[in-house]
Enzyme design. Structure first.
Site, PDB file in Angstrom:
ATOM      1  N   CYS A  26       0.880  -1.167   0.000  1.00 50.42           N
ATOM      2  CA  CYS A  26       0.000   0.000   0.000  1.00 50.42           C
ATOM      3  C   CYS A  26       0.914   1.212   0.000  1.00 50.42           C
ATOM      4  CB  CYS A  26      -0.926   0.012   1.211  1.00 50.42           C
ATOM      5  SG  CYS A  26      -1.988   1.481   1.266  1.00 50.42           S
ATOM      6  N   CYS A  60      -0.620   4.351   2.431  1.00 51.66           N
ATOM      7  CA  CYS A  60      -0.731   4.233   3.890  1.00 51.66           C
ATOM      8  C   CYS A  60      -0.477   2.775   4.295  1.00 51.66           C
ATOM      9  CB  CYS A  60      -2.074   4.736   4.393  1.00 51.66           C
ATOM     10  SG  CYS A  60      -3.496   4.047   3.518  1.00 51.66           S
ATOM     11  N   SER A  61      -1.521   2.080   4.735  1.00 50.97           N
ATOM     12  CA  SER A  61      -1.316   0.683   5.163  1.00 50.97           C
ATOM     13  C   SER A  61      -2.583  -0.138   4.944  1.00 50.97           C
ATOM     14  CB  SER A  61      -0.899   0.630   6.630  1.00 50.97           C
ATOM     15  OG  SER A  61      -1.886   1.239   7.459  1.00 50.97           O
ATOM     16  N   CYS A  62      -3.274   0.097   3.825  1.00 49.38           N
ATOM     17  CA  CYS A  62      -4.480  -0.676   3.522  1.00 49.38           C
ATOM     18  C   CYS A  62      -4.133  -2.155   3.476  1.00 49.38           C
ATOM     19  CB  CYS A  62      -5.081  -0.223   2.195  1.00 49.38           C
ATOM     20  SG  CYS A  62      -5.654   1.491   2.217  1.00 49.38           S
TER      21      CYS A  62
END
Length: 213
Positions: free
Chosen positions: A113, A116-118
């Site tokens: 990702c 961000c941190s999906c």
């Protein structure tokens, strides 16, 4: 970790467990939040129980094992991962729109990702720290082969690497190749070969010899 707030977690101390500094700070913060009415202890217990026992890579391992052993399910997973995964009971926040990508002898898939941190919580649990780090998020796109090498994975030069960028709308699950020598294995046994990293693409499944009794 016990959550009997009325006893202030004395259960741990009764058994002589020594808490780390981080655990002590977490306990203190939790106690303050509960006392001020910001957190409902019952709701907190449910949340923790969910992520400790119901959500995690073992869910994804079951999805992969079923795809390995059931060609019809594999086809469904690759065509409509959201529905196929939901059929096993794995749904919820961060897993509303899933796409499964299959590794083949010619192609290896890896997920990142970049913004961000999906991450697909229902099948993989919470994202590891490295997945959220800036170095991984940038290098996975610019130098995927180098990143894989850092994870101990060396692929043949001719194998193509595809990098998939998770977003708030779509999250990916890598379907790794089934290890050789697992003919006749049950889904339950196959699931023991599936690692979290193999479903992100930064690792490979275990080999039969690593789990054979």
């Amino acid at each position: 970790m016990t959550h009997d707030h009325s006893h202030h977690h004395d259960h741990d101390h009764e058994h002589g467990t020594v808490l780390s500094d981080v655990e002590l700070r977490v306990r203190a913060l939790e106690t303050v939040l509960v006392q001020k009415g910001y957190v409902d202890p019952a709701a907190l217990d449910v949340l923790i129980e969910t992520y400790e026992t119901r959500v995690g890579p073992h869910n994804g391992a079951r999805v992969v094992a079923k795809a390995w052993s059931d060609p019809a399910y594999r086809d469904w997973l690759l065509k409509d991962a959201t529905a196929a995964i939901a059929s096993l009971g794995y749904t919820g926040r961060q897993g509303e729109h899933m796409v499964a990508v299959a590794n083949t002898p010619e192609t290896h898939n890896m997920v990142v990702c970049t913004l961000c941190s999906c991450y697909p919580w229902p099948v993989l649990g919470l994202p590891p720290v490295w997945y959220k780090s800036a170095p991984y998020r940038s290098r996975a796109v610019m130098d995927p082969r180098g990143v894989l090498k850092d994870f101990g994975v060396t692929l043949p030069p001719e194998k193509q690497i595809k990098v998939w960028d998770s977003t708030a709308e779509i999250r990916y699950l890598v379907l790794p190749e089934r290890p050789a020598g697992t003919e006749g294995w049950s889904e339950e046994k196959l699931a023991t070969l599936v690692t979290r990293d193999s479903m992100i693409g930064t690792g490979l499944p275990k080999q039969p010899a690593e789990v054979a009794a």
